[in-house]
Design a protein around this motif. Structure first.
Motif, PDB file in Angstrom:
ATOM      1  N   ILE A 126       0.850  -1.206   0.000  1.00 47.06           N
ATOM      2  CA  ILE A 126       0.000   0.000   0.000  1.00 47.06           C
ATOM      3  C   ILE A 126       0.881   1.251   0.000  1.00 47.06           C
ATOM      4  O   ILE A 126       0.598   2.222  -0.717  1.00 47.06           O
ATOM      5  CB  ILE A 126      -0.899   0.036   1.262  1.00 47.06           C
TER       6      ILE A 126
ATOM      7  N   HIS B  19      -7.833  -3.158  -1.715  1.00 48.70           N
ATOM      8  CA  HIS B  19      -7.876  -2.153  -0.644  1.00 48.70           C
ATOM      9  C   HIS B  19      -8.612  -0.887  -1.061  1.00 48.70           C
ATOM     10  O   HIS B  19      -8.527  -0.457  -2.199  1.00 48.70           O
ATOM     11  CB  HIS B  19      -6.452  -1.775  -0.222  1.00 48.70           C
TER      12      HIS B  19
ATOM     13  N   MET C 211      -8.582   2.550   1.114  1.00 45.09           N
ATOM     14  CA  MET C 211      -8.158   3.124   2.391  1.00 45.09           C
ATOM     15  C   MET C 211      -7.909   4.610   2.276  1.00 45.09           C
ATOM     16  O   MET C 211      -7.430   5.091   1.248  1.00 45.09           O
ATOM     17  CB  MET C 211      -6.811   2.495   2.817  1.00 45.09           C
TER      18      MET C 211
ATOM     19  N   THR D 124      -4.180   5.248   9.319  1.00 42.15           N
ATOM     20  CA  THR D 124      -5.339   4.867   8.516  1.00 42.15           C
ATOM     21  C   THR D 124      -6.592   5.442   9.170  1.00 42.15           C
ATOM     22  O   THR D 124      -6.932   5.077  10.285  1.00 42.15           O
ATOM     23  CB  THR D 124      -5.431   3.324   8.412  1.00 42.15           C
TER      24      THR D 124
ATOM     25  N   ASN E 274     -11.470   2.983   5.948  1.00 38.21           N
ATOM     26  CA  ASN E 274     -11.206   1.701   5.319  1.00 38.21           C
ATOM     27  C   ASN E 274     -12.516   1.157   4.779  1.00 38.21           C
ATOM     28  O   ASN E 274     -13.586   1.621   5.170  1.00 38.21           O
ATOM     29  CB  ASN E 274     -10.658   0.731   6.375  1.00 38.21           C
TER      30      ASN E 274
ATOM     31  N   ALA F 277     -13.432  -4.100  -1.548  1.00 36.54           N
ATOM     32  CA  ALA F 277     -12.655  -2.948  -2.016  1.00 36.54           C
ATOM     33  C   ALA F 277     -13.319  -2.397  -3.280  1.00 36.54           C
ATOM     34  O   ALA F 277     -14.104  -3.097  -3.923  1.00 36.54           O
ATOM     35  CB  ALA F 277     -11.233  -3.381  -2.329  1.00 36.54           C
TER      36      ALA F 277
END
Ligand code: KG4
Ligand code: ZN
Length: 343
Positions: free
Chosen positions: A119, A145, A147, A159, A162, A167
């Motif tokens: 990430i 993901h 995020m 973070t 989320n 996703a």
């Protein structure tokens, strides 16, 4: 200094060489062997198949990267200062191929390894073309993901949002499968959406989940279910695929942009970064730029160049470079993969 980057977290075998000094980064080589054509027939990535192809592709891709960078194989490793490699998150069997390659090279050439979070790699794709301005907010949207990450400096991540379920990329991939558009879904949905003419609208619309909630989380599985129910009650759907794709994509774009802007306002960031495979989406890029300009004109928007949006090793080497500068180098024997690695 020259950094070798290796990425194998999913179905792309990638090697890159960067030359970096201060904030200036030059990509000397960026080679990606994609396995899309192999996994397409299964409708998604099959982990064991991906790992076996990483094994087959790894050394040819490394060789090709050295050639692209103009480095002789016999002397290249004397010029390379460190090896940056993705250690997670990702598919464990895929990650292992990249890490074992990095370890072998590090052992043979006595080089340090910098472990990189995938990430963070996506976020640092932006550092390839510009200086990062902190505090910054990064929206990372990929197949695995979704995020919102607040960064107060290099390597300092928090973070703040989320996905609670699927996703964004996964939602696109699943919708494409349902509509018979193949894998990967993102490019297929966006190509169909581009064919939609608003004058032909039938009034179809999809929900924007969690948009009223006062937090920065996302949820996309309800959207996928809404698509399924809509298709089940509309026998004419095969004739309206562009409209379905346009509206479905727009629901995702709206959720991503509104939460990101709200988070950026709350945290008073100086820059907003878009990252990950879904950031290849042209509509998302354009609408993001427009909305940010309207609602947060003082924040600088950074979007990676198209070839650094989906998985590649240049982004991994870039993240590794900044980690290295902060002292994050490790002996080859002390590193392991972590498929669930957190930022
Ligand atoms: O970052 P990435 O290559 O791999 C992961 O880390 O997951 O992202 C892959 C995802 C897939 O879900 C794919 O459908 C999506 O990115 N994607 C796109 C586009 N190109 C790739 N989504 C929307 N529009 C695109 N042009
Ligand atoms: Zn990725």
């Amino acid at each position: 200094m020259i950094i070798l980057g290796i990425e194998t977290s999913c179905d792309e075998t990638a090697v890159s060489l960067l030359k970096a000094r201060g904030q200036k980064i030059t990509v000397l080589a960026n080679v990606v062997a994609s396995q899309i054509d192999i996994h397409k027939q299964y409708g998604g990535v099959v982990p064991e198949v991906a790992a076996r192809h990483h094994v087959l592709n790894m050394l040819p891709v490394l060789d090709q990267a050295l050639v692209q960078a103009g480095l002789e194989r016999s002397t290249a490793f004397k010029k390379i200062k460190t090896i940056a490699v993705t250690v997670g998150p990702g598919l464990i069997t895929s990650l292992l191929v990249g890490l074992e390659t990095a370890k072998t090279l590090a052992y043979a050439h006595r080089l340090p390894i910098v472990p990189v979070n995938h990430i963070a790699g996506h976020i640092y794709a932006n550092a390839l073309s510009q200086k990062m301005k902190f505090p910054c907010l990064a929206l990372t949207v990929s197949g695995g993901h979704t995020m919102l990450v607040l960064m107060t400096g290099h390597g300092r991540y928090q973070t703040i949002g989320n996905t609670l379920d699927d996703a964004a990329g996964e939602a696109l991939d699943k919708a494409a499968k349902l509509l018979g558009l193949g894998y990967p879904g993102g490019p297929a949905i966006s190509a169909q959406a581009a064919l939609f003419k608003k004058t032909n609208s039938t009034g179809l619309t999809f929900p924007r989940p969690l948009s009223e909630k006062d937090n920065f989380n996302f949820s996309f599985s309800g959207l996928k279910t809404a698509l399924l129910y809509q298709v089940q009650k509309d026998p004419d759907w095969p004739h309206k695929i562009p409209e379905y794709c346009y509206q479905y994509q727009q629901a995702i774009i709206d959720s991503l942009i509104s939460k990101t802007i709200r988070a950026a306002q709350k945290h008073k960031v100086k820059s907003v970064i878009l990252a990950g495979g879904v950031s290849a989406n042209q509509e998302l890029r354009e609408q993001f730029a427009k909305r940010l300009q309207q609602e947060l004109p003082l924040a600088k928007l950074s979007i990676p160049e198209l070839n650094y949006t989906t998985d590649n090793a240049a982004m991994v080497a870039a993240a590794g470079y900044f980690n290295f500068k902060q002292g994050a180098k490790t002996n080859w024997s002390q590193i392991a993969v972590d498929p669930n690695l957190n930022l």
